[in-house]
Scaffold this motif. Structure first.
Motif, short mmCIF file in Angstrom:
data_model
loop_
_atom_site.label_atom_id
_atom_site.label_comp_id
_atom_site.label_asym_id
_atom_site.label_seq_id
_atom_site.Cartn_x
_atom_site.Cartn_y
_atom_site.Cartn_z
N VAL A 185 1.20 -1.61 0.06
CA VAL A 185 0.12 0.21 -0.23
C VAL A 185 0.47 1.01 0.40
O VAL A 185 0.72 2.48 -0.72
N LEU A 186 2.06 1.63 0.98
CA LEU A 186 2.54 2.41 1.00
C LEU A 186 3.49 2.49 -0.62
O LEU A 186 3.50 3.66 -0.71
N ALA A 187 4.29 1.76 -0.82
CA ALA A 187 4.51 1.72 -2.62
C ALA A 187 3.38 2.38 -3.07
O ALA A 187 4.02 3.50 -4.46
N SER A 188 2.35 1.81 -3.36
CA SER A 188 1.51 2.59 -4.14
C SER A 188 1.29 3.98 -4.17
O SER A 188 1.28 4.39 -5.37
N ILE A 189 0.90 4.31 -2.81
CA ILE A 189 1.05 5.72 -2.55
C ILE A 189 2.59 6.80 -3.07
O ILE A 189 2.52 7.49 -3.42
N ALA A 190 3.12 5.86 -2.87
CA ALA A 190 4.57 7.00 -2.91
C ALA A 190 4.83 6.92 -4.59
O ALA A 190 4.89 7.68 -5.47
N GLN A 191 4.37 6.16 -4.81
CA GLN A 191 4.06 6.12 -6.82
C GLN A 191 3.52 7.49 -7.44
O GLN A 191 3.62 7.55 -8.21
N ALA A 192 2.55 7.04 -6.54
CA ALA A 192 1.46 8.77 -7.18
C ALA A 192 1.63 9.47 -6.08
O ALA A 192 1.10 10.56 -7.80
N THR A 193 2.68 9.47 -5.38
CA THR A 193 2.51 11.35 -4.97
C THR A 193 4.11 11.67 -5.22
O THR A 193 4.07 12.55 -4.45
N GLY A 194 4.92 10.67 -5.16
CA GLY A 194 6.17 10.95 -4.89
C GLY A 194 6.86 11.20 -3.53
O GLY A 194 8.46 11.28 -3.42
N ARG A 195 6.02 10.88 -2.90
CA ARG A 195 6.42 10.96 -1.56
C ARG A 195 7.59 9.45 -0.85
O ARG A 195 6.89 8.06 -0.88
N HIS A 196 7.95 10.02 -0.24
CA HIS A 196 8.28 8.62 0.41
C HIS A 196 7.49 8.21 2.47
O HIS A 196 7.28 9.47 2.54
N LEU A 197 7.25 7.46 2.50
CA LEU A 197 6.33 7.53 3.01
C LEU A 197 6.20 5.51 4.48
O LEU A 197 7.66 5.04 3.88
N ALA A 198 5.81 5.81 5.65
CA ALA A 198 6.61 4.68 6.97
C ALA A 198 4.55 4.68 7.49
O ALA A 198 3.99 5.94 8.14
N LEU A 199 5.13 3.40 8.13
CA LEU A 199 4.22 3.37 8.50
C LEU A 199 4.31 3.56 9.87
O LEU A 199 5.18 1.80 10.28
N LEU A 200 3.89 3.75 11.06
CA LEU A 200 4.67 3.73 12.36
C LEU A 200 3.70 3.17 14.02
O LEU A 200 2.52 3.66 14.06
N GLY A 201 3.86 2.65 14.48
CA GLY A 201 3.38 2.13 15.37
C GLY A 201 3.22 2.54 16.57
O GLY A 201 3.63 3.69 16.50
N SER A 202 2.62 2.06 17.25
CA SER A 202 2.10 2.59 18.77
C SER A 202 3.45 3.05 19.55
O SER A 202 3.14 4.21 20.41
N ASP A 203 4.61 2.41 19.72
CA ASP A 203 5.67 2.64 20.48
C ASP A 203 7.04 3.47 19.49
O ASP A 203 8.15 3.38 19.64
N HIS A 204 5.81 3.95 18.08
CA HIS A 204 7.18 4.95 17.15
C HIS A 204 7.97 3.57 16.76
O HIS A 204 9.17 4.60 15.45
N THR A 205 7.87 2.80 16.79
CA THR A 205 8.89 1.92 15.27
C THR A 205 8.02 1.37 14.03
O THR A 205 6.83 2.14 14.35
#
Length: 495
Positions: free
Chosen positions: A154-174
């Motif tokens: 999902v992150l790769a699809s968003i990045a491809q469409a927007t040109g942004r780098h993304l990350a999914l962060l957990g509740s402990d910031h990992t």
């Protein structure tokens, strides 16, 4: 994106490129002017249309005119011939070449309004294409949410469409998943909460402005990620229960940190931890336990002890002995209106020591404020900061090769047979008398409340205290003896 070449290629306008700029500039708008300096009103990417009304063919100010537009990062200059000048002035062409600003010729039959309309149509068509593309990306994201989709995809699809780098962060910031170009050290990061608790977040890195289509793709991706991560509630409940049982085993000293490999082989437990006791209304504690969790944030457990007062509940959390980790845990607790007692730091294998230090300070928390005071600032008590004399004593016995043995020796010299290091009494009787002594201290020496807390008759309590005084050879009516007995109990907690 609408490029200058797209405008120049329209046959009905008859435009002719005279001087190329750097690459094929992107167009954002069209402006008509006869002013010599329009730069402060421009944002970049505009086409400037002019007939050169205020300058003659040899005027040196053509250079200043182009220089100001170059600083404003215009896309191109369109010069209309046949109105004030039969051809584009040579100084203007030379200045455009010097400052590398695209320059094109507009023939007399073509009005400026026709150029403006053509750019508007191109921009409108480009917006429609972008909207259709964004809609297709959103549809793909939503379709995949119904299947077995990995968050990284999902992150790769968003990045491809927007040109942004993304990350999914957990509740402990990992970082649970990310695109290859994302770095935790980046400063230009925007965070989007994926749930009402702000426990799961999408990090979007990049300082270039997002288009409306890009924002819509990120919004759709956020919804898909949120739905995916909430997942099957039944399995989530089972997983939460497994982590709670593991945490409880660490807190009570009945389990090993190595057992975490069964739950998650890749998780890295911290070397030192703090046990945090959390107290609040039953509803607030339940809501705190239900919040989405990941990583080390799952090290929580309900309390097996009876509530200290009707309507109150208690829960526990283990967190790394790091300032940032403790601050985050307390911030979340405060968000649920929970008071907290932070235990002393201890090796994770000896979490019981931190648990006991926090447990011994629970009486410092109010039993009525969580129930009847609103609004309020939740209270935080530190076992190793708010009891300096005790900590000094613990520190003094922490030097040398066997600190636990030294503390045990000190506590045994005061408690005698009541010490857990003694073998004179049966374990059950020793535990019963120690619990009785602790209950009296926690009740401020009042025997009625102490008996009620223990669930025994006052006469039974009196008999037990008589036996305690005989075994320890100390009197509870003597302040020095009481102080020694209390410190001895606390030393045992830390041993």
């Amino acid at each position: 994106m609408v490029a200058l070449s797209s405008l120049l290629a329209l046959p009905h306008l008859g435009l002719r490129l005279v001087q190329a700029g750097p690459g094929d500039p992107e167009l954002v708008w069209v402006s008509t002017t006869e002013l010599l300096d329009l730069s402060e009103h421009l944002e970049g990417g505009e086409i400037i249309l002019t007939t050169g009304l205020t300058l003659d063919g040899s005027d040196p100010r053509w250079r200043d005119f182009v220089a100001s537009l170059s600083r404003a990062r215009v896309a191109a200059i369109g010069f209309g011939i046949g109105v004030n000048h039969e051809r584009i002035p040579a100084p203007l062409i030379h200045a455009a070449s010097t400052y590398r600003v695209a320059l094109f010729e507009i023939p007399l039959p073509t009005p400026f309004i026709a150029v403006s309309k053509a750019v508007a149509e191109l921009l409108r068509a480009d917006e429609l294409r972008a909207a259709r593309s964004a809609l297709q990306v959103q549809q793909r994201l939503l379709d995949r949410s119904r299947g077995d989709q990995d968050p990284a995809e999902v992150l790769a699809s968003i990045a491809q469409a927007t040109g942004r780098h993304l990350a999914l962060l957990g509740s402990d910031h990992t970082v649970l998943a990310s695109t290859a170009g994302f770095s935790a050290e980046q400063t230009d990061v925007e965070y989007i909460a994926l749930d009402s608790e702000d426990a799961l977040r999408l990090a979007v890195a990049g300082n270039t402005p997002l288009t409306s289509e890009g924002r819509s793709v990120i919004a759709a991706g956020s919804m898909v990620l949120g739905a995916m991560l909430r997942g099957d509630r039944a399995e989530e409940t089972r997983e939460r229960g497994r982590w709670e049982r593991f945490t409880e085993s660490l807190l009570t000293g009945t389990g090993s940190p190595d057992s975490s490999a069964i739950l998650n082989p890749s998780i890295e437990l911290p070397e030192r931890v703090r046990a945090i006791a959390l107290q609040g209304t039953s509803e607030d504690i339940a809501e705190w336990r239900r919040r989405p969790r990941s990583g080390l944030d799952r090290l929580i457990a309900p309390s097996s002890e009876s509530p200290r007062a009707p309507g109150l509940s208690l829960a526990w959390q283990l967190c790394a002995d790091l300032e940032t980790a403790v601050e985050q845990a307390l911030k979340v607790a405060a968000g649920h209106d929970l008071d907290a007692v932070v235990g002393r730091p201890a090796p994770i294998a000896d979490s019981l020591l931190s648990f006991r230090s926090a447990q011994a300070r629970l009486q410092s928390l109010s039993l009525t404020a969580p129930l009847y005071t609103a609004p309020r600032v939740p209270e935080v008590v530190w076992a190793d900061r708010d009891a300096p004399l005790l900590e000094a004593l613990l520190s003094a016995t922490s030097d040398g090769a066997e600190p636990a043995k030294m503390r045990g020796s000190l506590s045994t010299s005061v408690l005698g047979p009541l010490s857990r290091f003694s073998t004179e009494l049966q374990a059950a009787e020793r535990a019963q008398l120690s619990e009785t002594l602790r209950a009296v201290f926690l009740a401020d020496g009042q025997r009625g409340p102490a008996a009620a807390a223990l669930g025994i008759h006052r006469n039974t309590l009196r008999d037990r205290l008589t036996r305690i005084e005989r075994l320890t050879e100390r009197s509870l009516s003597d302040p020095d003896d009481r102080a020694e007995l209390w410190f001895a109990l606390r030393l045992e907690d830390a041993s």
